[in-house]
Design a protein around this motif. Structure first.
Motif, short mmCIF file in Angstrom:
data_model
loop_
_atom_site.label_atom_id
_atom_site.label_comp_id
_atom_site.label_asym_id
_atom_site.label_seq_id
_atom_site.Cartn_x
_atom_site.Cartn_y
_atom_site.Cartn_z
N MET A 61 -2.36 6.64 3.83
CA MET A 61 -1.68 6.42 2.54
C MET A 61 -2.57 6.96 1.43
O MET A 61 -3.78 6.73 1.44
CB MET A 61 -1.41 4.93 2.33
N ILE A 62 -1.96 7.67 0.50
CA ILE A 62 -2.68 8.23 -0.65
C ILE A 62 -2.04 7.68 -1.91
O ILE A 62 -0.83 7.80 -2.11
CB ILE A 62 -2.65 9.77 -0.63
N ASN A 63 -2.85 7.09 -2.76
CA ASN A 63 -2.38 6.50 -4.01
C ASN A 63 -2.70 7.45 -5.16
O ASN A 63 -3.82 7.49 -5.64
CB ASN A 63 -3.05 5.14 -4.23
N ARG A 64 -1.71 8.19 -5.61
CA ARG A 64 -1.87 9.11 -6.74
C ARG A 64 -1.20 8.55 -7.98
O ARG A 64 -0.60 9.28 -8.76
CB ARG A 64 -1.28 10.48 -6.38
N THR A 65 -1.29 7.21 -8.15
CA THR A 65 -0.72 6.57 -9.32
C THR A 65 -1.83 6.09 -10.24
O THR A 65 -3.01 6.23 -9.93
CB THR A 65 0.15 5.34 -8.94
N TYR A 93 -7.14 7.10 -4.70
CA TYR A 93 -7.85 7.02 -3.42
C TYR A 93 -6.83 7.11 -2.29
O TYR A 93 -5.64 6.91 -2.48
CB TYR A 93 -8.64 5.71 -3.30
N GLY A 94 -7.33 7.36 -1.11
CA GLY A 94 -6.52 7.36 0.09
C GLY A 94 -7.27 6.65 1.20
O GLY A 94 -8.46 6.38 1.08
N GLY A 95 -6.56 6.35 2.27
CA GLY A 95 -7.21 5.69 3.38
C GLY A 95 -6.27 5.53 4.56
O GLY A 95 -5.08 5.79 4.46
N HIS A 96 -6.84 5.09 5.67
CA HIS A 96 -6.05 4.86 6.87
C HIS A 96 -5.27 3.55 6.73
O HIS A 96 -5.83 2.53 6.32
CB HIS A 96 -6.96 4.80 8.10
N VAL A 97 -4.01 3.61 7.08
CA VAL A 97 -3.14 2.44 6.97
C VAL A 97 -3.48 1.45 8.09
O VAL A 97 -3.52 1.84 9.25
CB VAL A 97 -1.66 2.86 7.07
N PRO A 98 -3.73 0.18 7.76
CA PRO A 98 -4.01 -0.81 8.80
C PRO A 98 -2.80 -0.95 9.75
O PRO A 98 -1.66 -0.85 9.30
CB PRO A 98 -4.23 -2.11 8.03
N PRO A 99 -3.05 -1.16 11.04
CA PRO A 99 -1.94 -1.29 11.99
C PRO A 99 -0.95 -2.40 11.63
O PRO A 99 0.23 -2.31 11.96
CB PRO A 99 -2.63 -1.60 13.31
N ALA A 100 -1.41 -3.44 10.96
CA ALA A 100 -0.54 -4.57 10.62
C ALA A 100 0.27 -4.34 9.35
O ALA A 100 1.07 -5.19 8.97
CB ALA A 100 -1.39 -5.83 10.45
#
Length: 107
Positions: A61-65, A93-100
């Protein structure tokens, strides 16, 4: 004349009470982008406002807001229950989406 003045004053008071005192919530400016896989089109949420389901199999997920994104482990961002986010993704910022992860919102 007194009745007219009283009615007018009552209407003005009632109208004044319906005007919100707090500023209205504004949508975030920008986009949240969710990457799932090479063969799946990106999910792009422009100027997000409210709660959104995270696409199944989301990987990044990348947050460009201009606001933080809150990610929840339950659908509908808690659905009215006081549910804390499992992850907060800062603006730009961006990052790996948690499995949950199940849903997100931009407060």
């Amino acid at each position: 004349m007194k009745r007219f003045t009283a009615a007018l004053l009552g209407t003005l008071c009632a109208t004044a009470l319906t005007v919100p005192l707090s500023p209205a919530a504004h949508a975030a400016v920008g986009e949240v982008v969710v990457y799932t896989a090479e063969v799946v089109e990106l999910a792009v949420f422009d100027n997000p406002r409210g709660c959104y389901a995270i696409p199944e199999g989301a990987h990044v997920m990348i947050n460009r807001t201009n606001k933080d994104v809150q990610v929840f482990g339950v659908p509908d961002c808690g659905g009215g229950f006081p549910t804390p986010p499992i992850w907060v993704l800062q603006e730009n910022y961006g990052g790996h989406v948690p499995p949950a992860a199940a849903s997100f919102k931009v407060p």
